[in-house]
Design a protein around this motif. Structure first.
Motif, PDB file in Angstrom:
ATOM      1  N   ILE A  36      -3.986  -4.754   1.700  1.00 25.17           N
ATOM      2  CA  ILE A  36      -2.561  -4.419   1.706  1.00 25.17           C
ATOM      3  C   ILE A  36      -2.421  -3.035   2.327  1.00 25.17           C
ATOM      4  O   ILE A  36      -3.255  -2.161   2.104  1.00 25.17           O
ATOM      5  CB  ILE A  36      -1.998  -4.401   0.271  1.00 25.17           C
ATOM      6  CG1 ILE A  36      -1.970  -5.818  -0.317  1.00 25.17           C
ATOM      7  CG2 ILE A  36      -0.600  -3.799   0.224  1.00 25.17           C
ATOM      8  CD1 ILE A  36      -1.607  -5.865  -1.784  1.00 25.17           C
ATOM      9  N   ALA A  47      -8.490  -9.543   1.001  1.00 22.64           N
ATOM     10  CA  ALA A  47      -7.029  -9.475   0.877  1.00 22.64           C
ATOM     11  C   ALA A  47      -6.461  -8.058   0.888  1.00 22.64           C
ATOM     12  O   ALA A  47      -5.964  -7.574  -0.117  1.00 22.64           O
ATOM     13  CB  ALA A  47      -6.614 -10.194  -0.406  1.00 22.64           C
ATOM     14  N   PHE A  66       0.441  -7.461   4.545  1.00 21.17           N
ATOM     15  CA  PHE A  66      -0.359  -8.280   3.635  1.00 21.17           C
ATOM     16  C   PHE A  66      -1.258  -9.192   4.477  1.00 21.17           C
ATOM     17  O   PHE A  66      -0.788  -9.806   5.439  1.00 21.17           O
ATOM     18  CB  PHE A  66       0.542  -9.147   2.748  1.00 21.17           C
ATOM     19  CG  PHE A  66       1.557  -8.376   1.961  1.00 21.17           C
ATOM     20  CD1 PHE A  66       1.261  -7.912   0.689  1.00 21.17           C
ATOM     21  CD2 PHE A  66       2.806  -8.104   2.494  1.00 21.17           C
ATOM     22  CE1 PHE A  66       2.195  -7.192  -0.042  1.00 21.17           C
ATOM     23  CE2 PHE A  66       3.749  -7.388   1.775  1.00 21.17           C
ATOM     24  CZ  PHE A  66       3.445  -6.929   0.490  1.00 21.17           C
ATOM     25  N   CYS A 106      -1.690 -11.863  -1.949  1.00 22.88           N
ATOM     26  CA  CYS A 106      -2.016 -11.868  -0.518  1.00 22.88           C
ATOM     27  C   CYS A 106      -2.403 -13.268  -0.050  1.00 22.88           C
ATOM     28  O   CYS A 106      -2.022 -13.697   1.050  1.00 22.88           O
ATOM     29  CB  CYS A 106      -3.150 -10.895  -0.229  1.00 22.88           C
ATOM     30  SG  CYS A 106      -2.666  -9.160  -0.207  1.00 22.88           S
TER      31      CYS A 106
END
Length: 365
Positions: A164, A162, A140, A253
């Motif tokens: 992932i 953000a 993350f 995040c």
């Protein structure tokens, strides 16, 4: 200038020379240059060679700093907290995952929290690093000081792109590598689009007037045609993917990689620039009491790939397949760089006094 394929080795050598010119040690410069070229080769142009101009600008301004190693802030066995000291992100993230792999071997799992890293680039690279060593991993990231994405329902930016990533090793086969920004597109893709690359999807951005658009102008404003456009100069923002679901992941995040690491979230006001990063690394052997993990992963991936595809599609793919296909194509045919991106690289090389004649000949042949 028309886009033509260029040799990835030659391009990486030039980017490496640029980074060394700006003070990076040869090993660090090579890590970053190879990462950028590899990202472009795998189809992640947003995190690829387009970034070199911005990295040079950040190094010159002191926003990121050459030759900074990760500093250990806390070491609690399976939990390690690091401060990247605003260093080159690709080097720092690779170091962080190496620590995570080492600790997961000892403890079965590890959590690595890092703050104040420079831009770490394509997040999937670190999921691949863990998977090659046989470890499952979850990643993350937030970007402090980069408030450029509007949460669902908003016409104002409140978070970073953000990203992932999740990696699952598949011994003897292709690993499962899920890697995505929680924005509809990465900011770099807007930059590539503005430099002559593929256009953005419809409604990928929202303007300051609240209207959805695909025009990078709303993100970069009057800096759109500058050598290094500023994604915070416009009145608009990128939109999150998946409406409220993607927006929820983006906010998660910010809280995990921003608040929990000490990197800072993108709340009102200008925070310190840098990536916050949380990685969870798991040794599947510690949980595999039946000895069936590897076979289960392999069989399920094979099952999904063997499903009947939708009309118009050749086959069903798993995360990581498009990147592997693009990488294979690049190895055979060279890397096609959008003309505006290539021109910016060549102009920067000329300004530094670096010899890029061979690469320019490739790009314009």
């Amino acid at each position: 200038m028309t886009a033509y394929p260029v040799d990835t080795g030659n391009l990486s050598d030039l980017l490496c020379a640029m980074l060394e010119h700006e003070g990076c040690a040869p090993e660090e410069a090579r890590i970053v240059a190879d990462h950028l070229v590899e990202a472009s080769a795998r189809g992640h142009d947003s995190h690829g060679v387009v970034r070199i101009s911005r990295y040079v600008q950040w190094l010159r301004s002191g926003k990121i700093k050459a030759n900074r190693a990760a500093k250990v802030i806390a070491d609690i066995g399976a939990l390690v907290q690091l401060d990247g000291q605003s260093g080159m992100g690709q080097r720092l993230a690779g170091e962080a995952i190496s620590i995570g792999i080492e600790r997961a071997r000892s403890h079965g799992t590890a959590i690595i929290a890092m703050r104040h890293a420079g831009h770490i680039g394509r997040l999937g690279a670190y999921a691949e690093q863990a998977a090659r060593a046989g470890f499952v991993s979850l990643h993350f990231v937030n970007v402090g000081g980069s408030r450029i994405v509007a949460p669902f329902g908003s016409a104002e930016a409140a978070c970073s792109t953000a990203p992932i990533a999740i990696g699952v090793p598949n011994p003897g086969g292709d690993d499962f590598i899920l890697d995505f920004a929680t924005s509809m597109v990465a900011e770099g893709k807007a930059l590539v689009a503005a430099r002559g690359g593929p256009p953005l999807p419809p409604e990928a951005l929202v303007g300051g007037d609240g209207q959805r658009t695909s025009d990078p102008q709303v993100l970069y404003g009057d800096t759109l045609n500058a050598p290094v456009p500023d994604p915070r100069a416009g009145t608009g923002a990128l939109r999150t993917m998946g409406d409220h679901k993607g927006s929820g992941l983006a906010l998660a995040c910010e809280l995990l990689a921003g608040a929990l690491t000490g990197n800072g979230t993108n709340k009102q006001g200008d925070g310190i620039f840098g990536n916050g990063y949380v990685a969870i690394v798991i040794d599947p052997a510690r949980l595999d009491d039946t000895g069936g993990f590897a076979a289960e992963v392999r069989d399920y991936i094979d099952f999904v790939r063997g499903l009947r595809p939708e009309a118009g599609l050749e086959r069903v793919q798993i995360p990581g397949d498009p990147e592997r296909a693009r990488q294979h194509h690049t190895r055979l045919n060279g890397l096609t760089v959008p003309p505006g991106v290539m021109r910016a690289i060549l102009d920067l090389a000329e300004e530094m006094g670096l010899d890029a004649q061979g690469l320019e000949h490739e790009a314009m042949a």
